[in-house]
Design a protein around this motif. Structure first.
Motif, mmCIF file in Angstrom:
data_model
loop_
_atom_site.group_PDB
_atom_site.id
_atom_site.type_symbol
_atom_site.label_atom_id
_atom_site.label_comp_id
_atom_site.label_asym_id
_atom_site.label_seq_id
_atom_site.Cartn_x
_atom_site.Cartn_y
_atom_site.Cartn_z
ATOM 1 N N ARG A 41 23.210 -29.559 -26.441
ATOM 2 C CA ARG A 41 23.714 -29.443 -25.074
ATOM 3 C C ARG A 41 23.040 -30.481 -24.186
ATOM 4 O O ARG A 41 21.906 -30.897 -24.429
ATOM 5 C CB ARG A 41 23.409 -28.054 -24.522
ATOM 6 C CG ARG A 41 24.274 -26.989 -25.117
ATOM 7 C CD ARG A 41 24.036 -25.674 -24.418
ATOM 8 N NE ARG A 41 25.169 -24.806 -24.685
ATOM 9 C CZ ARG A 41 25.090 -23.499 -24.781
ATOM 10 N NH1 ARG A 41 23.940 -22.892 -24.628
ATOM 11 N NH2 ARG A 41 26.160 -22.787 -25.021
ATOM 12 N N LYS A 44 21.510 -30.802 -18.234
ATOM 13 C CA LYS A 44 22.021 -30.096 -17.061
ATOM 14 C C LYS A 44 22.536 -28.704 -17.445
ATOM 15 O O LYS A 44 22.274 -27.720 -16.754
ATOM 16 C CB LYS A 44 23.147 -30.923 -16.429
ATOM 17 C CG LYS A 44 23.749 -30.330 -15.183
ATOM 18 C CD LYS A 44 24.749 -31.295 -14.569
ATOM 19 C CE LYS A 44 26.133 -30.855 -14.934
ATOM 20 N NZ LYS A 44 27.178 -31.637 -14.276
ATOM 21 N N ILE A 45 23.230 -28.602 -18.575
ATOM 22 C CA ILE A 45 23.769 -27.327 -19.037
ATOM 23 C C ILE A 45 22.636 -26.409 -19.497
ATOM 24 O O ILE A 45 22.642 -25.205 -19.234
ATOM 25 C CB ILE A 45 24.790 -27.543 -20.171
ATOM 26 C CG1 ILE A 45 25.949 -28.422 -19.697
ATOM 27 C CG2 ILE A 45 25.305 -26.233 -20.720
ATOM 28 C CD1 ILE A 45 26.798 -27.834 -18.610
ATOM 29 N N TRP A 48 20.994 -24.960 -16.448
ATOM 30 C CA TRP A 48 21.852 -23.942 -15.840
ATOM 31 C C TRP A 48 21.835 -22.662 -16.669
ATOM 32 O O TRP A 48 21.800 -21.560 -16.126
ATOM 33 C CB TRP A 48 23.286 -24.470 -15.716
ATOM 34 C CG TRP A 48 24.167 -23.577 -14.936
ATOM 35 C CD1 TRP A 48 24.281 -23.511 -13.579
ATOM 36 C CD2 TRP A 48 25.078 -22.611 -15.457
ATOM 37 N NE1 TRP A 48 25.198 -22.566 -13.234
ATOM 38 C CE2 TRP A 48 25.706 -21.993 -14.368
ATOM 39 C CE3 TRP A 48 25.422 -22.208 -16.736
ATOM 40 C CZ2 TRP A 48 26.656 -21.007 -14.512
ATOM 41 C CZ3 TRP A 48 26.370 -21.212 -16.877
ATOM 42 C CH2 TRP A 48 26.969 -20.615 -15.786
ATOM 43 N N ALA A 49 21.832 -22.786 -17.992
ATOM 44 C CA ALA A 49 21.810 -21.616 -18.874
ATOM 45 C C ALA A 49 20.518 -20.831 -18.694
ATOM 46 O O ALA A 49 20.537 -19.590 -18.659
ATOM 47 C CB ALA A 49 21.975 -22.042 -20.324
ATOM 48 N N PHE A 60 24.904 -16.259 -20.720
ATOM 49 C CA PHE A 60 25.348 -17.571 -21.186
ATOM 50 C C PHE A 60 25.033 -17.676 -22.673
ATOM 51 O O PHE A 60 23.870 -17.699 -23.056
ATOM 52 C CB PHE A 60 24.612 -18.669 -20.399
ATOM 53 C CG PHE A 60 25.204 -20.026 -20.555
ATOM 54 C CD1 PHE A 60 26.300 -20.405 -19.820
ATOM 55 C CD2 PHE A 60 24.664 -20.936 -21.447
ATOM 56 C CE1 PHE A 60 26.844 -21.675 -19.949
ATOM 57 C CE2 PHE A 60 25.202 -22.197 -21.589
ATOM 58 C CZ PHE A 60 26.293 -22.562 -20.836
ATOM 59 N N GLU A 88 31.018 -29.199 -22.748
ATOM 60 C CA GLU A 88 30.717 -28.016 -21.948
ATOM 61 C C GLU A 88 30.604 -28.340 -20.477
ATOM 62 O O GLU A 88 30.223 -29.436 -20.089
ATOM 63 C CB GLU A 88 29.385 -27.399 -22.386
ATOM 64 C CG GLU A 88 29.427 -26.674 -23.681
ATOM 65 C CD GLU A 88 28.123 -25.972 -23.963
ATOM 66 O OE1 GLU A 88 28.195 -24.790 -24.302
ATOM 67 O OE2 GLU A 88 27.067 -26.591 -23.842
ATOM 68 N N GLN A 89 30.935 -27.332 -19.712
ATOM 69 C CA GLN A 89 30.661 -27.309 -18.294
ATOM 70 C C GLN A 89 29.946 -25.991 -18.042
ATOM 71 O O GLN A 89 29.711 -25.230 -18.976
ATOM 72 C CB GLN A 89 31.955 -27.413 -17.494
ATOM 73 C CG GLN A 89 32.660 -28.727 -17.721
ATOM 74 C CD GLN A 89 34.031 -28.768 -17.074
ATOM 75 O OE1 GLN A 89 34.550 -27.745 -16.651
ATOM 76 N NE2 GLN A 89 34.614 -29.939 -17.012
ATOM 77 N N THR A 90 29.621 -25.702 -16.806
ATOM 78 C CA THR A 90 28.839 -24.504 -16.552
ATOM 79 C C THR A 90 29.598 -23.222 -16.882
ATOM 80 O O THR A 90 29.014 -22.279 -17.381
ATOM 81 C CB THR A 90 28.386 -24.468 -15.085
ATOM 82 O OG1 THR A 90 29.512 -24.648 -14.248
ATOM 83 C CG2 THR A 90 27.352 -25.533 -14.821
#
Length: 124
Positions: A41, A44-45, A48-49, A60, A88-90
């Motif tokens: 990943r 940034k992802i 966020w996770a 998540f 992936e996105q958020t």
């Protein structure tokens, strides 16, 4: 003149539909080489996770959770599932996996993971 334009438009439409039909042909068999490394990943992802799981544990899914879900759905061992590509996105993601030698595409919407093209509301 009108007939010529109409015939040209119908031909163009038919060729476009045929191209989409062959593109939608399901993924072929896949071969994974010995030195293949699964993608990770983006930072940034991951950040966020961690933030989401701090408030709600399991909010998540990790990549291992996704592979585990795919393995259970396809009745195989998690070692037979290889992640080839991910986007992936958020809130969502698309995953291309090699499952028992066949390429499959899954999507994630929030915490729901399903095979691409299947409706979660369809009756079995």
């Amino acid at each position: 003149m009108k007939k010529t334009v109409l015939l040209l438009m119908l031909t163009l439409l038919a060729s476009t539909l045929k191209a989409q039909e062959t593109e939608q042909n399901k993924y072929p068999d896949c071969q994974v080489s010995e030195g293949f490394k699964e993608p990770l990943r983006e930072k940034k992802i991951v950040k966020w996770a961690k933030k989401m799981n701090k408030f709600n544990e399991g909010m998540f899914p990790s990549l291992e959770d996704i592979k585990s879900h795919v393995a259970i759905e396809n009745d195989c061992d998690i070692n037979e599932v290889t992640l080839l590509r991910l986007s992936e996105q958020t809130g969502n993601g698309i995953y291309i996996l090699c499952v028992k030698g066949k390429k499959m595409k899954y999507k994630r919407m929030g915490t729901i993971i399903q095979r691409q093209g299947q409706s979660p509301f369809a009756e079995k």
